[in-house]
Design a protein around this motif. Sequence first.
Motif, PDB file in Angstrom:
ATOM      1  N   THR A 122      48.031  52.556  88.811  1.00 26.93           N
ATOM      2  CA  THR A 122      49.142  51.672  89.205  1.00 26.93           C
ATOM      3  C   THR A 122      48.700  50.379  89.883  1.00 26.93           C
ATOM      4  O   THR A 122      49.534  49.617  90.376  1.00 26.93           O
ATOM      5  N   GLN A 123      47.402  50.082  89.917  1.00 20.60           N
ATOM      6  CA  GLN A 123      46.921  48.877  90.581  1.00 20.60           C
ATOM      7  C   GLN A 123      47.420  47.603  89.903  1.00 20.60           C
ATOM      8  O   GLN A 123      48.118  46.784  90.514  1.00 20.60           O
ATOM      9  N   ILE A 124      47.066  47.427  88.643  1.00 21.37           N
ATOM     10  CA  ILE A 124      47.451  46.204  87.931  1.00 21.37           C
ATOM     11  C   ILE A 124      48.960  46.155  87.681  1.00 21.37           C
ATOM     12  O   ILE A 124      49.589  45.106  87.921  1.00 21.37           O
ATOM     13  N   PRO A 125      49.597  47.255  87.210  1.00 18.74           N
ATOM     14  CA  PRO A 125      51.064  47.214  87.092  1.00 18.74           C
ATOM     15  C   PRO A 125      51.745  46.899  88.415  1.00 18.74           C
ATOM     16  O   PRO A 125      52.738  46.169  88.451  1.00 18.74           O
ATOM     17  N   GLY A 126      51.217  47.427  89.528  1.00 23.48           N
ATOM     18  CA  GLY A 126      51.791  47.149  90.842  1.00 23.48           C
ATOM     19  C   GLY A 126      51.726  45.671  91.180  1.00 23.48           C
ATOM     20  O   GLY A 126      52.698  45.083  91.669  1.00 23.48           O
ATOM     21  N   GLY A 127      50.576  45.045  90.917  1.00 25.10           N
ATOM     22  CA  GLY A 127      50.441  43.618  91.177  1.00 25.10           C
ATOM     23  C   GLY A 127      51.357  42.783  90.309  1.00 25.10           C
ATOM     24  O   GLY A 127      51.960  41.810  90.776  1.00 25.10           O
ATOM     25  N   TYR A 128      51.483  43.164  89.030  1.00 27.79           N
ATOM     26  CA  TYR A 128      52.338  42.414  88.106  1.00 27.79           C
ATOM     27  C   TYR A 128      53.810  42.521  88.502  1.00 27.79           C
ATOM     28  O   TYR A 128      54.529  41.516  88.566  1.00 27.79           O
ATOM     29  N   ILE A 129      54.258  43.743  88.786  1.00 27.21           N
ATOM     30  CA  ILE A 129      55.665  43.948  89.170  1.00 27.21           C
ATOM     31  C   ILE A 129      55.977  43.214  90.471  1.00 27.21           C
ATOM     32  O   ILE A 129      57.020  42.570  90.613  1.00 27.21           O
ATOM     33  N   ALA A 130      55.047  43.276  91.435  1.00 26.28           N
ATOM     34  CA  ALA A 130      55.264  42.596  92.711  1.00 26.28           C
ATOM     35  C   ALA A 130      55.362  41.087  92.526  1.00 26.28           C
ATOM     36  O   ALA A 130      56.139  40.415  93.211  1.00 26.28           O
ATOM     37  N   SER A 131      54.590  40.530  91.576  1.00 28.25           N
ATOM     38  CA  SER A 131      54.644  39.087  91.341  1.00 28.25           C
ATOM     39  C   SER A 131      55.967  38.672  90.715  1.00 28.25           C
ATOM     40  O   SER A 131      56.373  37.513  90.829  1.00 28.25           O
ATOM     41  N   LYS A 132      56.659  39.609  90.069  1.00 28.76           N
ATOM     42  CA  LYS A 132      57.925  39.299  89.407  1.00 28.76           C
ATOM     43  C   LYS A 132      59.140  39.579  90.291  1.00 28.76           C
ATOM     44  O   LYS A 132      60.103  38.802  90.302  1.00 28.76           O
ATOM     45  N   VAL A 133      59.121  40.688  91.015  1.00 29.61           N
ATOM     46  CA  VAL A 133      60.317  41.107  91.754  1.00 29.61           C
ATOM     47  C   VAL A 133      60.104  41.163  93.261  1.00 29.61           C
ATOM     48  O   VAL A 133      61.033  41.444  94.011  1.00 29.61           O
ATOM     49  N   GLY A 134      58.867  40.896  93.724  1.00 29.18           N
ATOM     50  CA  GLY A 134      58.598  40.978  95.154  1.00 29.18           C
ATOM     51  C   GLY A 134      57.978  42.311  95.537  1.00 29.18           C
ATOM     52  O   GLY A 134      58.109  43.306  94.811  1.00 29.18           O
ATOM     53  N   GLY A 135      57.312  42.319  96.684  1.00 29.01           N
ATOM     54  CA  GLY A 135      56.560  43.504  97.071  1.00 29.01           C
ATOM     55  C   GLY A 135      57.251  44.443  98.036  1.00 29.01           C
ATOM     56  O   GLY A 135      56.784  45.558  98.259  1.00 29.01           O
ATOM     57  N   LYS A 136      58.379  44.023  98.623  1.00 26.84           N
ATOM     58  CA  LYS A 136      59.008  44.826  99.675  1.00 26.84           C
ATOM     59  C   LYS A 136      59.365  46.233  99.194  1.00 26.84           C
ATOM     60  O   LYS A 136      58.936  47.235  99.773  1.00 26.84           O
ATOM     61  N   LEU A 137      60.181  46.321  98.147  1.00 24.60           N
ATOM     62  CA  LEU A 137      60.621  47.630  97.664  1.00 24.60           C
ATOM     63  C   LEU A 137      59.467  48.422  97.056  1.00 24.60           C
ATOM     64  O   LEU A 137      59.382  49.644  97.210  1.00 24.60           O
ATOM     65  N   LEU A 138      58.573  47.712  96.369  1.00 28.10           N
ATOM     66  CA  LEU A 138      57.449  48.394  95.727  1.00 28.10           C
ATOM     67  C   LEU A 138      56.559  49.065  96.763  1.00 28.10           C
ATOM     68  O   LEU A 138      56.207  50.242  96.629  1.00 28.10           O
ATOM     69  N   LEU A 139      56.202  48.328  97.814  1.00 27.80           N
ATOM     70  CA  LEU A 139      55.372  48.897  98.864  1.00 27.80           C
ATOM     71  C   LEU A 139      56.120  50.007  99.599  1.00 27.80           C
ATOM     72  O   LEU A 139      55.556  51.074  99.873  1.00 27.80           O
ATOM     73  N   GLY A 140      57.395  49.761  99.910  1.00 24.73           N
ATOM     74  CA  GLY A 140      58.178  50.750 100.648  1.00 24.73           C
ATOM     75  C   GLY A 140      58.299  52.065  99.907  1.00 24.73           C
ATOM     76  O   GLY A 140      58.034  53.136 100.463  1.00 24.73           O
ATOM     77  N   PHE A 141      58.690  51.998  98.641  1.00 22.59           N
ATOM     78  CA  PHE A 141      58.865  53.238  97.880  1.00 22.59           C
ATOM     79  C   PHE A 141      57.533  53.886  97.529  1.00 22.59           C
ATOM     80  O   PHE A 141      57.462  55.102  97.347  1.00 22.59           O
ATOM     81  N   GLY A 142      56.469  53.074  97.452  1.00 19.14           N
ATOM     82  CA  GLY A 142      55.150  53.655  97.222  1.00 19.14           C
ATOM     83  C   GLY A 142      54.740  54.563  98.360  1.00 19.14           C
ATOM     84  O   GLY A 142      54.262  55.687  98.143  1.00 19.14           O
ATOM     85  N   ILE A 143      54.946  54.097  99.597  1.00 21.73           N
ATOM     86  CA  ILE A 143      54.594  54.921 100.760  1.00 21.73           C
ATOM     87  C   ILE A 143      55.583  56.076 100.925  1.00 21.73           C
ATOM     88  O   ILE A 143      55.185  57.203 101.270  1.00 21.73           O
ATOM     89  N   LEU A 144      56.861  55.838 100.670  1.00 20.48           N
ATOM     90  CA  LEU A 144      57.844  56.911 100.770  1.00 20.48           C
ATOM     91  C   LEU A 144      57.515  58.038  99.795  1.00 20.48           C
ATOM     92  O   LEU A 144      57.540  59.227 100.166  1.00 20.48           O
TER      93      LEU A 144
END
Length: 495
Positions: A122-144
């Motif tokens: 999920t490293q590269i997909p994570g970076g790509y998605i964060a660049s498109k929609v922002g990192g707040k929800l991605l980081l939050g739900f990743g840790i949750l």
Amino acid sequence: MRAPVRGLSPSDGEEGSDSTPLLQGAPRTEAAPVCCSARYNLAVLAFFGFFVLYALRVNLSVALVDMVDSNTTLADNRTSKECAEHSASTKVLHNQMGKRYQWDAETQGWILGSFFYGYIITQIPGGYIASKVGGKLLLGFGILGTAVLTLFTPIAADFGVGALIVLRALEGLGEGVTFPAMHAMWSSWAPPLERSKLLSISYAGAQLGTVISLPLSGIICFYMNWTYVFYLFGIVGIIWFVLWIWLVSDSPETHKSISHCEKEYILSSLKNQLSSQKSVPWIPILKSLPLWAIVVAHFSYNWIFYTLLTLLPTYMKEILRFNVQENGILSAVPYFGCWLCMILSGQAADHLRAKWNFSTICVRRIFSLIGMIGPAVFLVAAGFIGCDYSLAVAFLTISTTLGGFCSSGFSINHLDIAPSYAGILLGITNTFATIPGMVGPVIAKSLTPENTIREWQTVFCIAAAINVFGAFFFTLFAKGEVQNWALSDHHGHRN
């Protein structure tokens, strides 16, 4: 007296524009106050997020020592007798209620390494998605997601080693998006002359999470049983998620309570560094030598980092022969030093850039060299001092502490060369840097069948050699300026 420094290689044409960190050709905006600022509040919340992240990641390293049946460990691992018993030989009043499993050394290596099989995906997909929609929800739900899965660790262990490996791989999937998501957020939040400070604060949480979780896990195993290790940290992760969703925004423009002064300061400082193009320039990214310099450095550094992170408790127990309580405390000491070094080096790096006119690339090179060669030297030394417990702990502590300099070196160089794509770049470099976490424990276990000091010397020397190579490769090929492909109009300030 301030002494202007023009970088390590002034003859390099591309670095001529990197001789100063100040914004040229752009109006200087007065820095917004630090106290109670939105950007530093983000750094503090991120700090606690990465605290939780690493607590969830490393607690198994200590708990596993207590999860494995001692008879299996003795028969299979043959704990070294080269060093005298360090702990008191009297029977310890150690809670024995936790279930024990018949897992040999190879199985333990696969359990410890399984996390990274999910993490790498999920490293590269994570970076790509964060660049498109922002990192707040991605980081939050990743840790949750990781926290919730951690609560099920005891159940998975009861189902069998296969279920535990799958669970840990799923936790890796959740954690894999977190660092790219955070880098993507900082590309919108971190003024260039505050990058080292802000990023070192946020990522230092990982080291403090290790510092707290290792001894705390040992204490929990000692007085209660290993299952509570996973329950405690899982619940803490859920609590952090609620605070993160409530208090954080993806960018200064969407933050509800940021001051106008701070918003203008951040936006103006990043005005000439961000790209407006919608598509990702994949080919130029993959052909960028400065990116591959970060890849090599990141891979090399992580070989030492993950070797110690996953196997230091084992080394403490089977070579230096500390009990589970001492093991957790002493395994954490090196990471306290690293945490302190990260905080201080971030302050020092930005001070050198802003006050002493050190170029960005000069600072990144110096801090990477110290943070990679230093740990290599002291790691090898730790392997060759025999059974001197004090020196062993001291050298391992110094080794890990010096690694903290890298937080202001190659670790944040993604933001220097391509702030608009920092999340994607970190996804790429962290994909390669995850490989040591996957294969390192397995290789180390295979190299130490008898658990002798000589075998561990081999493990440490391999890790050190890889680290030194990475340090020199980064020094030769890294850059400190925004690359042309990272700017939509191929113009703009060189950082």
